[in-house]
Design a protein around this motif. Structure first.
Motif, mmCIF file in Angstrom:
data_model
loop_
_atom_site.group_PDB
_atom_site.id
_atom_site.type_symbol
_atom_site.label_atom_id
_atom_site.label_comp_id
_atom_site.label_asym_id
_atom_site.label_seq_id
_atom_site.Cartn_x
_atom_site.Cartn_y
_atom_site.Cartn_z
ATOM 1 N N VAL A 1 0.799 -1.150 0.041
ATOM 2 C CA VAL A 1 -0.110 -0.171 0.031
ATOM 3 C C VAL A 1 0.832 1.468 -0.015
ATOM 4 N N GLY A 2 2.180 1.234 -0.445
ATOM 5 C CA GLY A 2 3.153 2.431 -0.132
ATOM 6 C C GLY A 2 3.492 2.918 -1.408
ATOM 7 N N GLU A 3 4.860 3.418 -1.364
ATOM 8 C CA GLU A 3 5.475 4.127 -2.409
ATOM 9 C C GLU A 3 6.837 3.368 -2.583
ATOM 10 N N ASN A 4 7.253 2.569 -1.818
ATOM 11 C CA ASN A 4 8.607 1.868 -1.703
ATOM 12 C C ASN A 4 9.651 2.801 -1.649
ATOM 13 N N VAL A 5 9.427 4.040 -0.763
ATOM 14 C CA VAL A 5 10.527 4.850 -0.426
ATOM 15 C C VAL A 5 11.467 4.178 0.733
ATOM 16 N N SER A 6 12.502 3.888 0.693
ATOM 17 C CA SER A 6 13.272 3.530 1.812
ATOM 18 C C SER A 6 13.638 4.505 2.743
ATOM 19 N N PRO A 7 13.607 4.105 4.002
ATOM 20 C CA PRO A 7 13.837 5.105 4.929
ATOM 21 C C PRO A 7 15.281 5.616 5.151
ATOM 22 N N GLN A 8 15.519 6.650 5.661
ATOM 23 C CA GLN A 8 17.115 7.143 5.980
ATOM 24 C C GLN A 8 17.380 6.131 7.073
ATOM 25 N N LEU A 9 18.456 6.043 6.688
ATOM 26 C CA LEU A 9 19.614 5.021 7.728
ATOM 27 C C LEU A 9 20.843 5.707 8.045
ATOM 28 N N SER A 10 21.576 5.756 9.270
ATOM 29 C CA SER A 10 22.762 6.041 9.421
ATOM 30 C C SER A 10 23.086 5.417 10.476
ATOM 31 N N TRP A 11 24.355 5.406 10.885
ATOM 32 C CA TRP A 11 25.079 4.558 11.831
ATOM 33 C C TRP A 11 26.540 5.300 12.332
ATOM 34 N N THR A 12 27.028 5.050 13.239
ATOM 35 C CA THR A 12 28.086 5.811 13.945
ATOM 36 C C THR A 12 28.813 4.880 14.749
ATOM 37 N N ALA A 13 29.934 5.175 15.194
ATOM 38 C CA ALA A 13 30.839 4.442 16.089
ATOM 39 C C ALA A 13 31.358 3.285 15.317
ATOM 40 N N VAL A 14 31.996 3.600 14.056
ATOM 41 C CA VAL A 14 32.358 2.319 13.359
ATOM 42 C C VAL A 14 33.557 1.579 13.996
ATOM 43 N N PRO A 15 33.661 0.313 14.082
ATOM 44 C CA PRO A 15 34.726 -0.216 14.696
ATOM 45 C C PRO A 15 35.862 -0.233 13.989
ATOM 46 N N ASP A 16 37.183 -0.270 14.595
ATOM 47 C CA ASP A 16 38.668 -0.491 14.012
ATOM 48 C C ASP A 16 38.757 -1.516 13.147
ATOM 49 N N GLY A 17 39.402 -1.519 12.184
ATOM 50 C CA GLY A 17 39.421 -2.346 11.041
ATOM 51 C C GLY A 17 38.279 -2.773 10.298
ATOM 52 N N THR A 18 37.412 -1.987 10.295
ATOM 53 C CA THR A 18 35.964 -1.982 9.476
ATOM 54 C C THR A 18 36.377 -1.530 7.922
ATOM 55 N N ARG A 19 36.295 -2.368 7.035
ATOM 56 C CA ARG A 19 36.493 -2.194 5.489
ATOM 57 C C ARG A 19 35.229 -1.971 4.757
ATOM 58 N N SER A 20 34.329 -2.627 5.345
ATOM 59 C CA SER A 20 32.652 -2.447 4.856
ATOM 60 C C SER A 20 31.817 -2.891 5.464
ATOM 61 N N PHE A 21 30.478 -2.690 5.281
ATOM 62 C CA PHE A 21 29.432 -2.869 5.588
ATOM 63 C C PHE A 21 28.384 -3.594 4.938
ATOM 64 N N ALA A 22 27.646 -4.385 5.705
ATOM 65 C CA ALA A 22 26.360 -5.197 4.976
ATOM 66 C C ALA A 22 25.204 -4.775 5.869
ATOM 67 N N ILE A 23 24.231 -4.586 5.070
ATOM 68 C CA ILE A 23 22.733 -4.341 5.624
ATOM 69 C C ILE A 23 21.825 -5.417 5.271
ATOM 70 N N LEU A 24 21.041 -5.871 6.156
ATOM 71 C CA LEU A 24 20.131 -6.952 6.134
ATOM 72 C C LEU A 24 18.944 -6.544 6.779
ATOM 73 N N MET A 25 17.400 -6.484 5.736
ATOM 74 C CA MET A 25 16.431 -6.036 6.463
ATOM 75 C C MET A 25 15.426 -7.307 6.323
ATOM 76 N N GLU A 26 15.050 -7.591 7.539
ATOM 77 C CA GLU A 26 14.059 -8.910 7.492
ATOM 78 C C GLU A 26 12.681 -8.561 8.566
#
Length: 154
Positions: free
Chosen positions: A16-41
């Motif tokens: 029933v919507g418009e399929n507009v993804s919500p705004q997402l943001s995150w902070t406090a990136v752990p040392d050694g991080t080279r990339s992120f993955a996002i999973l929505m369930e």
């Protein structure tokens, strides 16, 4: 979650919507991080079997947010996996009438190179690459998440 984030599909009365993804943001990136993955369930989807609405990975460590609507379509900022719906970008709720559904977004920091994984991996395949069977070391550096609640309007 607002109605506009729900999927749109004229063949499914629950979308029933418009399929507009919500705004997402995150902070406090752990040392050694080279990339992120996002999973929505949606764990209540498919009668409790769960629906994987978005599988994204290879997000460079320099990317710590997505604007509203930015991941409603493929983007060069992430590698699209394969959701339950068979797409690699955000696919919003199509919640049936009745009980609300919980939509869990999990951001996983990894030490994997952002271009190390091929496109089209399922949630299970991505998780197996991030956390392979022992004795192989885990590539997860940390995670955070948020849960949104969606109820189909009458």
């Amino acid at each position: 979650m607002p109605r506009k984030v729900a999927n749109t599909n004229p063949n499914n009365p629950n979308c029933v919507g418009e399929n507009v993804s919500p705004q997402l943001s995150w902070t406090a990136v752990p040392d050694g991080t080279r990339s992120f993955a996002i999973l929505m369930e949606d764990p209540e989807g498919r009668g409790g079997a769960g629906v994987h609405h978005w599988v994204a990975y290879g997000i460079p460590a320099s990317v710590t947010s997505f604007a509203e609507g930015e991941v409603s379509k493929p983007s060069e900022k992430y590698i699209g996996g394969k959701s339950t719906q068979g797409v690699g970008n955000y696919s919003g709720p199509c919640t049936p009438p009745g009980s609300p559904h919980h939509y869990t977004f999990v951001v996983i920091a990894t030490d994997l190179d952002p271009k190390e994984l091929p496109p089209g991996l399922t949630r299970e395949e991505v998780l197996a690459k991030i956390v392979p069977p022992a004795p192989m070391p885990s590539h997860a550096k940390g995670a955070t998440g948020i849960v949104g609640l969606f109820v189909k309007p009458n």
